[in-house]
Design an enzyme around this catalytic site. Structure first.
Site, mmCIF file in Angstrom:
data_model
loop_
_atom_site.group_PDB
_atom_site.id
_atom_site.type_symbol
_atom_site.label_atom_id
_atom_site.label_comp_id
_atom_site.label_asym_id
_atom_site.label_seq_id
_atom_site.Cartn_x
_atom_site.Cartn_y
_atom_site.Cartn_z
ATOM 1 C CE LYS A 64 8.801 -10.145 6.825
ATOM 2 N NZ LYS A 64 9.307 -9.488 5.595
HETATM 3 P P1 NAD Z 1 1.834 -1.947 3.814
HETATM 4 O O1 NAD Z 1 1.238 -2.294 5.118
HETATM 5 O O2 NAD Z 1 2.513 -0.628 3.651
HETATM 6 O O3 NAD Z 1 0.705 -2.044 2.666
HETATM 7 C C1 NAD Z 1 -0.066 -3.183 2.439
HETATM 8 C C2 NAD Z 1 -1.124 -2.840 1.401
HETATM 9 O O4 NAD Z 1 -1.829 -4.024 1.050
HETATM 10 C C3 NAD Z 1 -2.164 -1.838 1.894
HETATM 11 O O5 NAD Z 1 -2.526 -0.985 0.839
HETATM 12 C C4 NAD Z 1 -3.340 -2.739 2.276
HETATM 13 O O6 NAD Z 1 -4.600 -2.053 2.224
HETATM 14 C C5 NAD Z 1 -3.225 -3.770 1.177
HETATM 15 N N1 NAD Z 1 -3.897 -5.028 1.487
HETATM 16 C C6 NAD Z 1 -3.909 -5.716 2.651
HETATM 17 N N2 NAD Z 1 -4.667 -6.820 2.526
HETATM 18 C C7 NAD Z 1 -5.116 -6.841 1.249
HETATM 19 C C8 NAD Z 1 -5.940 -7.711 0.500
HETATM 20 N N3 NAD Z 1 -6.445 -8.809 1.064
HETATM 21 N N4 NAD Z 1 -6.166 -7.406 -0.788
HETATM 22 C C9 NAD Z 1 -5.662 -6.302 -1.347
HETATM 23 N N5 NAD Z 1 -4.876 -5.428 -0.705
HETATM 24 C C10 NAD Z 1 -4.621 -5.693 0.586
HETATM 25 O O7 NAD Z 1 2.825 -3.133 3.455
HETATM 26 P P2 NAD Z 1 4.057 -3.095 2.428
HETATM 27 O O8 NAD Z 1 5.281 -2.743 3.184
HETATM 28 O O9 NAD Z 1 3.663 -2.333 1.212
HETATM 29 O O10 NAD Z 1 4.195 -4.637 2.075
HETATM 30 C C11 NAD Z 1 3.402 -5.273 1.071
HETATM 31 C C12 NAD Z 1 4.033 -6.592 0.701
HETATM 32 O O11 NAD Z 1 5.371 -6.354 0.219
HETATM 33 C C13 NAD Z 1 4.197 -7.581 1.855
HETATM 34 O O12 NAD Z 1 4.082 -8.885 1.327
HETATM 35 C C14 NAD Z 1 5.619 -7.333 2.322
HETATM 36 O O13 NAD Z 1 6.169 -8.436 3.017
HETATM 37 C C15 NAD Z 1 6.297 -7.108 0.987
HETATM 38 N N6 NAD Z 1 7.569 -6.395 1.054
HETATM 39 C C16 NAD Z 1 7.672 -5.187 1.670
HETATM 40 C C17 NAD Z 1 8.895 -4.520 1.686
HETATM 41 C C18 NAD Z 1 9.066 -3.147 2.294
HETATM 42 O O14 NAD Z 1 10.156 -2.592 2.169
HETATM 43 N N7 NAD Z 1 8.037 -2.554 2.888
HETATM 44 C C19 NAD Z 1 10.015 -5.112 1.081
HETATM 45 C C20 NAD Z 1 9.876 -6.349 0.437
HETATM 46 C C21 NAD Z 1 8.646 -6.966 0.432
#
Ligand code: NAD
Length: 412
Positions: free
Chosen positions: A105
């Site tokens: 990461k």
């Molecule tokens: P992103 O930046 O695209 O979206 C994050 C979302 O969460 C946004 O809508 C933001 O407004 C919201 N957010 C942030 N803080 C918040 C809060 N305190 N309360 C409510 N909503 C909040 O990120 P993502 O890629 O969608 O990732 C989200 C989660 O999924 C993370 O934990 C990431 O590690 C995990 N993840 C992502 C992927 C991927 O392929 N992108 C894969 C596996 C896991």
């Protein structure tokens, strides 16, 4: 407020798996220690000429089963401990899904909303240059995470390639299709969350048609999960982002169209919800898809969902887990539920290595096959050992890494 940090949570989940598997103290030492940690200074020349310094991180938690693999996060709150925790989770996730990878990461402690496009590009390129000696298609393969997307991956791939002197698409995944990205990667994590949700409903004997869902987070994971679930006939009744939540929207795509135009979720006819109200809605499925530590011993007692499917990484603290287990809630853990992203990243890396690209249907079918296999392995492990699904998923992932360590032996 919780006092449990993401690293404490990850270490306590590992300890539990080590104990359940009856591994040795030597195994615990090996498994609980990250292989390589790099902290870099990332200077950025702002558009106004000022120079600012940011902290960048890359953690290669494990390389035992193959090159390390994991996302790059741009978020003001990230630090080394959280990066280690997320790299550890990636290690067990890649092992659980049987991908030939270790776990990694990285990221920069920056609010990406504060950057212009040109500043974002300069920061991404300088970060890539600082971590360049330790990444590469055979070493460590970054991907998008919170606050980064395919644009950042294009800049990372270009920076690496310019330094190599030739095009190296396999250095990152989650790239634009024209640069060697894979069809189906953008929606893959959300698609995998949807597959896990439908399977979990089957386990609980609930008909997916019309089952109700609340989603925290409307980013790359939350949005695509919502779209996939709606297409499968479930009813997504509430969604939130960092500014709060809403219910009462007509459809996910209409809410998204409003969001794109107005940068908020308050579409006409919707009612506002706080984050806590969203978590406590009476729904069949709750999907935390934002950041870590949203389900704690404080927020968990109010959860009325029958199933929690973890789209985010580490959204539940051990305290939150204990409460949900007592209340009979089925928790599909992050390393299973959100593994669709790294699975299709693996397909992208394979396609880049072969310079041979698959159809969208091939990607979808192969994603479904791996997700279903992992899901059933976790279900079987949980049932036969009478443990939670999180414990079962960690037992499989940690067990595979421990076995690989044993077989490779200790050098010298
Ligand atoms: P992103 O930046 O695209 O979206 C994050 C979302 O969460 C946004 O809508 C933001 O407004 C919201 N957010 C942030 N803080 C918040 C809060 N305190 N309360 C409510 N909503 C909040 O990120 P993502 O890629 O969608 O990732 C989200 C989660 O999924 C993370 O934990 C990431 O590690 C995990 N993840 C992502 C992927 C991927 O392929 N992108 C894969 C596996 C896991």
């Amino acid at each position: 407020m919780t006092t449990e940090s993401a690293l404490d949570t990850a270490r306590s989940q590992l300890r539990r798996a080590v104990d359940l598997l009856q591994l040795s103290e030597n195994d615990w030492q090996t498994l609980s220690t990250p292989r390589r940690i790099l902290e870099v200074a990332v200077p950025l020349r702002r558009d106004n000429g000022n120079v600012e310094m940011y902290k960048g991180f890359r953690v290669q938690y494990s390389t035992t089963r193959g090159p390390s693999k994991g996302g790059v996060r741009f978020h003001p709150d990230i630090d080394m401990n959280e990066t280690v925790a997320l790299a550890m989770l990636m290690t067990w996730k890649c092992a659980l899904t049987n991908l030939p990878y270790g776990g990694a990461k990285g990221g920069i402690a920056v609010d990406h909303h504060s950057l212009s496009l040109a500043e974002n590009e300069r920061l991404t390129r300088r970060y890539t240059s600082e971590i360049l000696p330790i990444i590469g298609p055979e070493r460590d393969i970054p991907a998008p995470d919170v606050g980064t997307d395919e644009r950042n991956m294009a800049w990372m791939m270009d920076t690496y390639s310019v330094n190599a002197g030739f095009s190296v698409p396999g250095v990152v995944t989650g790239k634009p299709i024209v640069l060697g990205g894979s069809l189906g990667r953008t929606s893959a994590t959300g698609d995998g969350v949807a597959i896990s949700t439908v399977e979990a409903l089957r386990v609980r004997g609930i008909n997916p048609e019309g089952a109700t869902v609340a989603i925290q987070g409307f980013g790359k994971v939350g949005y695509w999960a919502a779209i996939a679930l709606e297409n499968l006939g479930l009813k997504v009744i509430a969604i939130s982002d960092v500014n709060g939540g809403v219910t009462g929207f007509e459809s996910v795509s209409k809410l998204w169209a409003h969001f794109l135009e107005h940068k908020n979720l308050n579409a006409p006819g919707t009612q506002a919800l706080t984050q806590e109200e969203l978590l406590h809605l009476k729904v069949d499925v709750l999907i935390p898809a934002a950041l870590a530590d949203s389900i704690t011993e404080k927020s968990a007692p109010g959860i009325k969902a029958k199933i929690v499917v973890e789209g985010a990484n580490a959204p539940t603290t051990p305290g939150g887990d204990a409460v949900m287990s007592e209340n009979g809630i089925l928790v599909v853990p992050d390393i299973l539920a959100n593994s669709g992203g790294v699975i299709v990243s693996y397909f992208e890396w394979v396609q880049d290595k072969q310079n041979y690209f698959w159809t969208a249907d091939e990607v979808k079918q192969n994603l479904n096959d791996i997700m279903m296999k992992s899901f059933h392995e976790v279900e079987e492990m949980a049932t036969s050992n009478k443990v939670s699904w999180r414990e079962a998923a960690h037992m499989i992932g940690v067990g595979r890494v421990a076995e690989a360590h044993r077989l490779r032996g200790l050098y010298p």
